[in-house]
Design a protein around this motif. Structure first.
Motif, PDB file in Angstrom:
ATOM      1  N   GLU A   4      11.864  25.866 -20.054  1.00 58.93           N
ATOM      2  CA  GLU A   4      10.883  25.196 -20.157  1.00 58.93           C
ATOM      3  C   GLU A   4       9.876  24.847 -18.966  1.00 58.93           C
ATOM      4  O   GLU A   4      10.414  24.904 -17.816  1.00 58.93           O
ATOM      5  N   GLY A   6       7.463  22.634 -18.816  1.00 60.73           N
ATOM      6  CA  GLY A   6       6.399  21.371 -19.038  1.00 60.73           C
ATOM      7  C   GLY A   6       6.143  20.564 -17.958  1.00 60.73           C
ATOM      8  O   GLY A   6       6.991  20.756 -16.815  1.00 60.73           O
ATOM      9  N   THR A  10       6.744  14.309 -19.662  1.00 52.94           N
ATOM     10  CA  THR A  10       6.113  14.761 -20.970  1.00 52.94           C
ATOM     11  C   THR A  10       7.213  14.999 -22.218  1.00 52.94           C
ATOM     12  O   THR A  10       7.252  15.700 -23.135  1.00 52.94           O
ATOM     13  N   THR A  12      10.454  16.294 -21.017  1.00 50.89           N
ATOM     14  CA  THR A  12      11.431  17.475 -20.579  1.00 50.89           C
ATOM     15  C   THR A  12      12.638  17.333 -20.754  1.00 50.89           C
ATOM     16  O   THR A  12      13.523  18.008 -21.186  1.00 50.89           O
ATOM     17  N   LEU A  15      13.872  17.132 -24.559  1.00 47.38           N
ATOM     18  CA  LEU A  15      13.999  18.741 -24.904  1.00 47.38           C
ATOM     19  C   LEU A  15      15.248  19.374 -24.561  1.00 47.38           C
ATOM     20  O   LEU A  15      15.909  19.924 -25.357  1.00 47.38           O
ATOM     21  N   THR A  81       6.237  21.332 -22.704  1.00 51.30           N
ATOM     22  CA  THR A  81       6.157  20.108 -23.520  1.00 51.30           C
ATOM     23  C   THR A  81       4.873  19.676 -23.083  1.00 51.30           C
ATOM     24  O   THR A  81       4.462  19.620 -21.909  1.00 51.30           O
ATOM     25  N   ARG A  83       1.758  16.312 -24.023  1.00 49.72           N
ATOM     26  CA  ARG A  83       1.729  14.952 -24.466  1.00 49.72           C
ATOM     27  C   ARG A  83       0.497  14.548 -24.397  1.00 49.72           C
ATOM     28  O   ARG A  83      -0.367  14.975 -23.602  1.00 49.72           O
ATOM     29  N   ARG A 157       3.857  25.417 -27.231  1.00 49.49           N
ATOM     30  CA  ARG A 157       3.371  24.064 -26.743  1.00 49.49           C
ATOM     31  C   ARG A 157       4.188  22.896 -27.642  1.00 49.49           C
ATOM     32  O   ARG A 157       3.785  22.971 -28.915  1.00 49.49           O
ATOM     33  N   LEU A 158       4.914  22.192 -27.034  1.00 44.58           N
ATOM     34  CA  LEU A 158       5.727  21.298 -27.908  1.00 44.58           C
ATOM     35  C   LEU A 158       5.418  19.869 -27.554  1.00 44.58           C
ATOM     36  O   LEU A 158       5.483  19.608 -26.406  1.00 44.58           O
ATOM     37  N   ASP A 159       4.972  18.988 -28.492  1.00 42.57           N
ATOM     38  CA  ASP A 159       4.929  17.828 -28.400  1.00 42.57           C
ATOM     39  C   ASP A 159       6.345  16.974 -28.924  1.00 42.57           C
ATOM     40  O   ASP A 159       6.436  17.210 -30.371  1.00 42.57           O
ATOM     41  N   VAL A 160       7.039  16.508 -28.271  1.00 43.56           N
ATOM     42  CA  VAL A 160       8.423  16.018 -28.392  1.00 43.56           C
ATOM     43  C   VAL A 160       8.400  15.006 -29.607  1.00 43.56           C
ATOM     44  O   VAL A 160       9.305  14.842 -30.194  1.00 43.56           O
ATOM     45  N   LEU A 167       9.893  23.175 -32.985  1.00 42.06           N
ATOM     46  CA  LEU A 167      11.027  23.785 -32.221  1.00 42.06           C
ATOM     47  C   LEU A 167      11.841  24.785 -32.958  1.00 42.06           C
ATOM     48  O   LEU A 167      11.956  25.790 -32.542  1.00 42.06           O
TER      49      LEU A 167
END
Lengths: 195, 200
Positions: A4, A6, A10, A12, A15, A81, A83, A157-160, A167
């Motif tokens: 990870e 991030g 954001t 983390t 995640l 991650t 945001r 690129r992940l927006d949790v 994911l």
């Protein structure tokens, strides 16, 4: 191996929990007894530790070392991650103006030994204080660094806030039924301060 | 002629001090590092991540301390020019070693753990990204810095220069838009090199 990368604040931590739910042996940097890794990171210029061999996923360590990680681990999957800026900035304010952080900065200013967590935070946020402009500049710089990375296919690129789908699609895993974990940052930090 | 703002954004130990001297000789009001008077302001600007100390506006040429913040300066000073100093790997690493070996400065690691993490130390961490002399990490930081600068600074605003090689006036002067002087290009031996020579 999955890393990870991030920015702080954001999602983390959330995640890392999500990865555990998905069955990965996941590690987030703050959990003991491996916190020594931060000291080694500062001295060697790259986070690396023997215990990492026992995990499939490491979080909370690599964002300031994105360039080096990309070179050293050309085939590893990376999750950044992200945001939206406004809520990220609010979260940064809560964090960088928390009594715990301010106390660490004060200790450092008084020329006490620097706390590794504080130093890591400085590398990550680019500032020890809440400065909106500096933070936004840092965040934009980081997003540019992500864009400049070769082999974008291994980067998510992940927006949790988006839940399991992006994911799981990236990892090739079925979506679990459990809700996507969500750690309340402020609450967590308040607990950490009092404990 | 000398109305343009110039930032030197090379890594530490790449002849930045000599270049600042050269700029001075060309008539620039040049600064290589914060003075005792501006040290606190500089320190605050670094740890706040803003890098907007007043003194960088008081000089036409700012060197030695601006490199970790080059991308912000690029946006903030849209007409400024940038000079990236380079040096070959071996001699750069040797110089980095000399810096930690032959000074009163203890290795950075000890400073991180001790009570005297000064501005200089903070800058070294920002440049090298590591506390110990770790050649791999340092050289990788050097290369990544160079790559990002070459990628993002527009070519008409950037000069890449190796002051350890001859003929540097001929590169520097046209870039700055001034005539080539007949005196030799300055070579500032740092205190570290001096000491390493004495003890060698």
């Amino acid at each position: 191996m999955i890393y990870e990368v991030g920015m702080g604040r954001t999602g983390t931590r959330s995640l890392a929990l999500a990865m555990e739910i998905l069955g990965y042996r996941a590690k987030y940097r703050r959990t003991r007894p491996e916190s020594k890794v931060l000291r080694h990171t500062i001295s060697r210029g790259f986070p690396i530790a023997d215990w990492m061999a026992d995990y499939d996923y490491v979080g909370g360590l690599y964002m300031p070392f994105l360039g080096q990680l990309a070179e050293r681990q050309p085939h590893a999957q990376l999750i950044a991650t992200i945001r939206d800026r406004t809520s990220w900035l609010t979260s940064c304010r809560n964090y960088l103006e928390s009594p715990k952080h301010l106390e660490e900065v004060e200790r450092y200013e008084a020329r006490q030994p620097i706390d590794e967590n504080l130093f890591m935070r400085f590398l990550m946020f680019g500032t020890m204080r809440f400065r909106a402009t500096a933070l936004i500049e840092r965040y934009d710089r980081y997003l540019r660094d992500l864009d400049a990375m070769p082999n974008q296919g291994r980067l998510l690129r992940l927006d949790v806030g988006a839940g399991w789908r992006p994911l799981c699609e990236f990892l090739g895993k079925p979506e679990p039924e459990a809700p996507f974990p969500h750690i309340q940052h402020r609450q967590h930090h308040a607990q950490a301060t009092t404990s | 002629m000398l109305d343009c703002k110039v930032f030197e954004i090379g890594m530490m130990r790449t002849g930045t001090r000599s270049l600042a001297r050269a700029a001075q000789l060309l008539g620039y009001s040049a600064i290589h590092a914060p003075t005792r008077k501006t040290a606190e302001e500089f320190y605050q600007s670094v740890i706040s991540g803003e890098f907007a100390p007043e003194f960088i506006n008081d000089h036409q040429y700012v060197g030695g301390c601006a490199a970790p913040f080059w991308d912000r300066l690029l946006d903030r000073y849209p007409t400024a020019k940038f000079i990236l100093t380079t040096r070959d790997k071996r001699s750069w690493l040797r110089s980095c070693h000399a810096m930690t070996r032959h000074t009163n400065m203890p290795p950075l690691r000890e400073l991180v753990e001790s009570k005297s993490l000064s501005v200089k130390m903070l800058m070294r961490l920002l440049f090298f990204r590591c506390a110990d002399v770790n050649e791999e990490a340092m050289w990788s930081a050097y290369l990544r810095h160079q790559r990002s600068v070459l990628l993002e600074v527009p070519t008409d605003r950037l000069l890449v220069i190796d002051v350890t090689k001859p003929g540097q006036w001929n590169k520097l002067c046209p870039f700055l838009g001034c005539g080539v002087p007949d005196w030799p290009f300055p070579h500032m031996t740092s205190c570290w090199t001096d000491i390493s020579r004495q003890t060698a």
